[in-house]
Write a protein that holds these residues in place. Structure first.
Motif, PDB file in Angstrom:
ATOM      1  N   VAL A 137     -33.942 -22.682   0.974  1.00  0.00           N
ATOM      2  CA  VAL A 137     -34.682 -23.562   0.746  1.00  0.00           C
ATOM      3  C   VAL A 137     -33.474 -23.531  -0.682  1.00  0.00           C
ATOM      4  O   VAL A 137     -33.591 -22.089  -1.424  1.00  0.00           O
ATOM      5  N   THR A 138     -34.026 -24.395  -2.038  1.00  0.00           N
ATOM      6  CA  THR A 138     -33.399 -25.013  -2.856  1.00  0.00           C
ATOM      7  C   THR A 138     -34.632 -25.080  -3.701  1.00  0.00           C
ATOM      8  O   THR A 138     -34.857 -26.768  -3.487  1.00  0.00           O
ATOM      9  N   LEU A 139     -34.663 -24.933  -4.606  1.00  0.00           N
ATOM     10  CA  LEU A 139     -35.901 -25.825  -5.800  1.00  0.00           C
ATOM     11  C   LEU A 139     -35.275 -25.759  -6.944  1.00  0.00           C
ATOM     12  O   LEU A 139     -34.596 -25.441  -7.510  1.00  0.00           O
ATOM     13  N   VAL A 140     -35.488 -27.422  -7.436  1.00  0.00           N
ATOM     14  CA  VAL A 140     -34.752 -27.818  -8.678  1.00  0.00           C
ATOM     15  C   VAL A 140     -35.928 -28.062  -9.445  1.00  0.00           C
ATOM     16  O   VAL A 140     -36.696 -28.637  -9.157  1.00  0.00           O
ATOM     17  N   TYR A 141     -35.872 -27.524 -10.447  1.00  0.00           N
ATOM     18  CA  TYR A 141     -36.913 -27.290 -11.795  1.00  0.00           C
ATOM     19  C   TYR A 141     -36.834 -27.618 -12.712  1.00  0.00           C
ATOM     20  O   TYR A 141     -35.142 -27.134 -13.778  1.00  0.00           O
ATOM     21  N   ARG A 142     -37.265 -28.934 -13.622  1.00  0.00           N
ATOM     22  CA  ARG A 142     -37.051 -28.984 -14.871  1.00  0.00           C
ATOM     23  C   ARG A 142     -36.336 -27.523 -16.037  1.00  0.00           C
ATOM     24  O   ARG A 142     -35.758 -28.164 -16.674  1.00  0.00           O
ATOM     25  N   GLY A 143     -37.397 -26.821 -15.548  1.00  0.00           N
ATOM     26  CA  GLY A 143     -37.511 -25.578 -17.049  1.00  0.00           C
ATOM     27  C   GLY A 143     -36.795 -24.988 -16.500  1.00  0.00           C
ATOM     28  O   GLY A 143     -35.724 -25.202 -16.235  1.00  0.00           O
ATOM     29  N   GLY A 144     -36.956 -23.897 -18.072  1.00  0.00           N
ATOM     30  CA  GLY A 144     -35.828 -23.102 -17.962  1.00  0.00           C
ATOM     31  C   GLY A 144     -36.259 -21.597 -17.102  1.00  0.00           C
ATOM     32  O   GLY A 144     -36.071 -21.204 -17.171  1.00  0.00           O
ATOM     33  N   GLN A 145     -37.948 -21.921 -16.446  1.00  0.00           N
ATOM     34  CA  GLN A 145     -38.056 -20.545 -15.703  1.00  0.00           C
ATOM     35  C   GLN A 145     -39.904 -21.867 -14.509  1.00  0.00           C
ATOM     36  O   GLN A 145     -40.261 -21.888 -15.568  1.00  0.00           O
ATOM     37  N   ILE A 146     -39.571 -20.708 -13.700  1.00  0.00           N
ATOM     38  CA  ILE A 146     -40.989 -21.508 -12.419  1.00  0.00           C
ATOM     39  C   ILE A 146     -42.020 -21.143 -13.164  1.00  0.00           C
ATOM     40  O   ILE A 146     -42.420 -20.206 -14.353  1.00  0.00           O
ATOM     41  N   LEU A 147     -42.992 -21.879 -12.915  1.00  0.00           N
ATOM     42  CA  LEU A 147     -44.656 -21.239 -13.705  1.00  0.00           C
ATOM     43  C   LEU A 147     -45.268 -21.265 -14.359  1.00  0.00           C
ATOM     44  O   LEU A 147     -45.473 -20.231 -15.034  1.00  0.00           O
ATOM     45  N   ARG A 148     -44.486 -22.230 -14.945  1.00  0.00           N
ATOM     46  CA  ARG A 148     -44.995 -22.826 -16.206  1.00  0.00           C
ATOM     47  C   ARG A 148     -46.580 -22.589 -16.353  1.00  0.00           C
ATOM     48  O   ARG A 148     -47.262 -22.667 -15.961  1.00  0.00           O
ATOM     49  N   GLU A 152     -29.662 -36.728  -5.765  1.00  0.00           N
ATOM     50  CA  GLU A 152     -28.262 -36.735  -7.177  1.00  0.00           C
ATOM     51  C   GLU A 152     -29.125 -36.322  -8.292  1.00  0.00           C
ATOM     52  O   GLU A 152     -30.657 -36.485  -8.133  1.00  0.00           O
ATOM     53  N   LEU A 153     -28.853 -35.164  -9.018  1.00  0.00           N
ATOM     54  CA  LEU A 153     -29.845 -34.397 -10.327  1.00  0.00           C
ATOM     55  C   LEU A 153     -29.341 -35.270 -11.675  1.00  0.00           C
ATOM     56  O   LEU A 153     -28.570 -35.716 -11.026  1.00  0.00           O
ATOM     57  N   SER A 154     -29.657 -34.553 -12.263  1.00  0.00           N
ATOM     58  CA  SER A 154     -29.900 -35.221 -13.727  1.00  0.00           C
ATOM     59  C   SER A 154     -28.418 -34.899 -14.171  1.00  0.00           C
ATOM     60  O   SER A 154     -27.923 -35.031 -15.200  1.00  0.00           O
ATOM     61  N   ASP A 155     -27.820 -33.385 -13.556  1.00  0.00           N
ATOM     62  CA  ASP A 155     -26.575 -32.879 -13.768  1.00  0.00           C
ATOM     63  C   ASP A 155     -25.585 -33.754 -12.717  1.00  0.00           C
ATOM     64  O   ASP A 155     -24.609 -33.187 -13.508  1.00  0.00           O
ATOM     65  N   GLY A 156     -25.615 -34.609 -12.383  1.00  0.00           N
ATOM     66  CA  GLY A 156     -24.627 -35.521 -11.742  1.00  0.00           C
ATOM     67  C   GLY A 156     -24.263 -34.664 -10.326  1.00  0.00           C
ATOM     68  O   GLY A 156     -23.284 -34.843  -9.817  1.00  0.00           O
ATOM     69  N   SER A 157     -24.973 -33.201  -9.720  1.00  0.00           N
ATOM     70  CA  SER A 157     -24.457 -32.888  -8.904  1.00  0.00           C
ATOM     71  C   SER A 157     -25.467 -33.213  -7.394  1.00  0.00           C
ATOM     72  O   SER A 157     -26.236 -34.202  -7.531  1.00  0.00           O
ATOM     73  N   LEU A 158     -25.115 -32.855  -6.556  1.00  0.00           N
ATOM     74  CA  LEU A 158     -25.445 -33.368  -5.455  1.00  0.00           C
ATOM     75  C   LEU A 158     -26.205 -32.801  -3.993  1.00  0.00           C
ATOM     76  O   LEU A 158     -25.254 -31.389  -4.315  1.00  0.00           O
ATOM     77  N   TYR A 159     -27.063 -32.458  -3.552  1.00  0.00           N
ATOM     78  CA  TYR A 159     -27.160 -31.875  -3.163  1.00  0.00           C
ATOM     79  C   TYR A 159     -28.016 -32.309  -1.120  1.00  0.00           C
ATOM     80  O   TYR A 159     -28.548 -33.680  -1.831  1.00  0.00           O
ATOM     81  N   GLN A 160     -27.113 -31.772  -0.420  1.00  0.00           N
ATOM     82  CA  GLN A 160     -28.192 -32.614   1.190  1.00  0.00           C
ATOM     83  C   GLN A 160     -29.274 -31.712   1.474  1.00  0.00           C
ATOM     84  O   GLN A 160     -29.179 -29.988   1.205  1.00  0.00           O
ATOM     85  N   ALA A 161     -30.385 -31.860   1.802  1.00  0.00           N
ATOM     86  CA  ALA A 161     -31.051 -31.220   2.926  1.00  0.00           C
ATOM     87  C   ALA A 161     -31.602 -32.179   3.724  1.00  0.00           C
ATOM     88  O   ALA A 161     -31.782 -33.316   4.092  1.00  0.00           O
ATOM     89  N   GLY A 162     -32.490 -31.315   4.421  1.00  0.00           N
ATOM     90  CA  GLY A 162     -32.762 -32.281   5.865  1.00  0.00           C
ATOM     91  C   GLY A 162     -34.267 -32.579   5.461  1.00  0.00           C
ATOM     92  O   GLY A 162     -34.189 -33.612   6.080  1.00  0.00           O
ATOM     93  N   GLN A 163     -34.663 -32.412   4.968  1.00  0.00           N
ATOM     94  CA  GLN A 163     -36.255 -33.010   4.234  1.00  0.00           C
ATOM     95  C   GLN A 163     -36.352 -32.231   2.378  1.00  0.00           C
ATOM     96  O   GLN A 163     -35.883 -31.508   1.966  1.00  0.00           O
ATOM     97  N   ILE A 168     -34.726 -34.544  -9.794  1.00  0.00           N
ATOM     98  CA  ILE A 168     -33.852 -35.845  -9.597  1.00  0.00           C
ATOM     99  C   ILE A 168     -33.791 -37.030  -9.363  1.00  0.00           C
ATOM    100  O   ILE A 168     -34.733 -37.230  -9.832  1.00  0.00           O
ATOM    101  N   THR A 169     -32.700 -37.739  -9.898  1.00  0.00           N
ATOM    102  CA  THR A 169     -32.528 -39.059  -9.741  1.00  0.00           C
ATOM    103  C   THR A 169     -32.585 -39.964  -9.328  1.00  0.00           C
ATOM    104  O   THR A 169     -32.406 -41.422  -9.365  1.00  0.00           O
ATOM    105  N   HIS A 170     -31.998 -39.740  -7.308  1.00  0.00           N
ATOM    106  CA  HIS A 170     -31.714 -40.688  -6.449  1.00  0.00           C
ATOM    107  C   HIS A 170     -31.600 -39.694  -5.516  1.00  0.00           C
ATOM    108  O   HIS A 170     -31.370 -38.972  -5.179  1.00  0.00           O
ATOM    109  N   VAL A 171     -32.343 -40.103  -4.383  1.00  0.00           N
ATOM    110  CA  VAL A 171     -32.507 -40.286  -3.336  1.00  0.00           C
ATOM    111  C   VAL A 171     -31.571 -41.604  -2.688  1.00  0.00           C
ATOM    112  O   VAL A 171     -32.212 -42.323  -1.967  1.00  0.00           O
TER     113      VAL A 171
END
Length: 463
Positions: free
Chosen positions: A194-205, A248-259, A232-235
């Protein structure tokens, strides 16, 4: 009621709509309810109930590991996803049938189709039937928010995750709220990467700062990866069949996942209701505006639950429905009380919280005492599991009243439900101190924290 087919027409068969319809029907009123999907709404069909069942399933992963330290010996244990799905479906069907039985036993007519407004007293069913009601209650709930980016249609939402035919080997979850965090824990404990991608600096605002920090620390230590300050900007589909997707994330990085799972909040489910036909102007997010008595600007139309854009919790919708019945049919105008609502996050470890956060207390009260403790529970001392329990009480330093309680650890939700009674009842800290501890238990720490860890005076921390 000349000219009306019903005294009350309810749009939506979730927790709030069902409670309002059932209570009103039991009073001998002519009541109808329209639900286009299944009775039970988000909570029963695709929310709280299946999520808690999945949480139970996931918890066994650590139980089997811990059992060895307590003398249990067994062969390899394997998890079977289809078995869990079948058990979940069986329980949901049972609950749905119970909901239907209770509603019909109250004399309520159920329409299994979508309804929309034609005017302040008239609804039209999807099949064309037109009905008139003296009062209308909108309880249509909410739906997952799906942002507008290329490939968003390839992603799952929380509505979909409970019915996946195959458990993926990996998942990328967008979001940092309780839904995202809960699914991250569930899927991780079931063996998914599992990978979480979150726009904030810490989860559970919005949660207490200690809970946010410690939970993030714990789930990362367990193997869940968290990417901050990104969205996420593109899938798009990955190269070969069955290889999943690439985000594809807003920082330009790419992540592959089953779902890829989008857990980015929910929006009021008002699309297609034609609120404007009845003179109701929805909010920018589609929510139905109501006053404190759950009444819209059209005095014979009310709304309860998530469709109002308020506190999105099942008990809140049920409470609002009960207040509506008192207001509309019992001559007792009743406004819901939203103070000190207990909340749980069924992550691993679990969170239970009620009342003010430390940050809120420091801002709102001139003098605050903070009592906190963190310890390894007895079970983990034997099993070797690394998790610790955290507890915090926030006290108004002038009155001595406990204004907040926060727990991170096993059965936190169960404990906080009882603590909520004390907080709601404005119990003072000296009552906690005078209460005998139940030993050995983790909860005994709540009545043995005699000295504050630190204080706040006019917003300034004093150690």
């Amino acid at each position: 009621m000349s000219g009306y087919d019903y005294d009350l027409f309810v749009i939506g068969g979730g927790s709030g709509g069902v409670r309002a319809a059932r209570l009103s029907g039991a009073r001998g009123l002519r009541v109808a309810l329209a639900e286009e999907y299944r009775l039970g709404g988000t909570c029963v069909i695709r929310g709280c109930v299946p999520k808690k069942l999945f949480t139970y399933a996931a918890s066994y992963a650590q139980d089997f590991v811990d059992a060895k330290a307590f003398g249990w010996r067994s062969r390899d244990v394997k998890f079977d996803w289809p078995t869990l799905l079948a058990a979940k479906n069986k329980e949901i069907t049972r609950l749905e049938e119970l909901y239907r039985h209770n509603v019909e036993a109250s004399g309520v007519k159920i329409f299994h189709e979508k309804a929309q407004l034609l005017d302040r007293h008239t609804v039209q069913m999807a099949g064309g039937k037109v009905l008139r009601a003296r009062l209308i209650l909108i309880a249509a709930g909410a739906k997952p928010f799906v942002p507008d980016f290329p490939g968003a249609d390839l992603c799952l939402t929380s509505n979909d995750i409970f019915n996946l035919e195959v458990l993926p080997q990996s998942v990328l979850i967008a979001g940092g709220g309780y839904i995202a965090v809960e699914f991250a824990s569930i899927l991780h404990d079931l063996g998914v990467e599992v990978t979480l991608v979150y726009r904030g600096g810490q989860i559970l605002r919005g949660f207490d700062g200690d809970l946010r920090h410690l939970l993030e620390e714990e789930i990362q230590a367990r193997g869940i990866k968290i990417i901050h300050q990104a969205v996420i900007t593109h899938v798009k589909p990955a190269g070969g069949k069955g290889e999943g997707f690439v985000a594809e994330l807003s920082d330009g990085s790419l992540y592959q996942a089953g779902q890829i799972l989008l857990a980015l909040g929910r929006l009021p489910n008002t699309a297609g209701l034609r609120l404007e036909k009845a003179g109701i102007q929805p909010a920018a997010n589609g929510a139905v505006p109501v006053n404190r008595f759950m009444q819209t600007q059209i005095d014979n139309i009310y709304a309860v639950g998530d469709v109002t854009g308020g506190v999105e919790l099942t008990p809140v919708a049920i409470h609002e429905a009960m207040c509506f019945v008192k207001t509309a049919f019992e001559g007792e105008p009743s406004a819901p009380d939203y103070h000190f609502i207990p909340t749980a996050v069924f992550a691993d470890p679990e969170i239970g919280t009620v009342g003010l956060t430390e940050e809120e207390a420091a801002q709102q009260l001139p003098f605050v005492k903070v009592y906190r403790t963190r310890f390894r529970p007895l079970r983990n001392s034997v099993s070797g599991a690394p998790g610790k329990i955290f507890m915090k009480l926030l006290v108004d330093g002038e009155s001595g009243i406990v204004v907040g309680a926060h727990i991170l650890g096993g059965e936190a939700g169960e404990t906080v439900q009882l603590l909520a009674i004390a907080v709601k009842g404005r119990v003072t800290k000296n009552i906690f101190d005078a209460t005998m501890a139940l030993h050995p238990s983790a909860a005994e720490e709540l009545v043995t924290m005699y000295q504050p860890s630190y204080c706040y005076r006019h917003g300034r921390k004093q150690v």
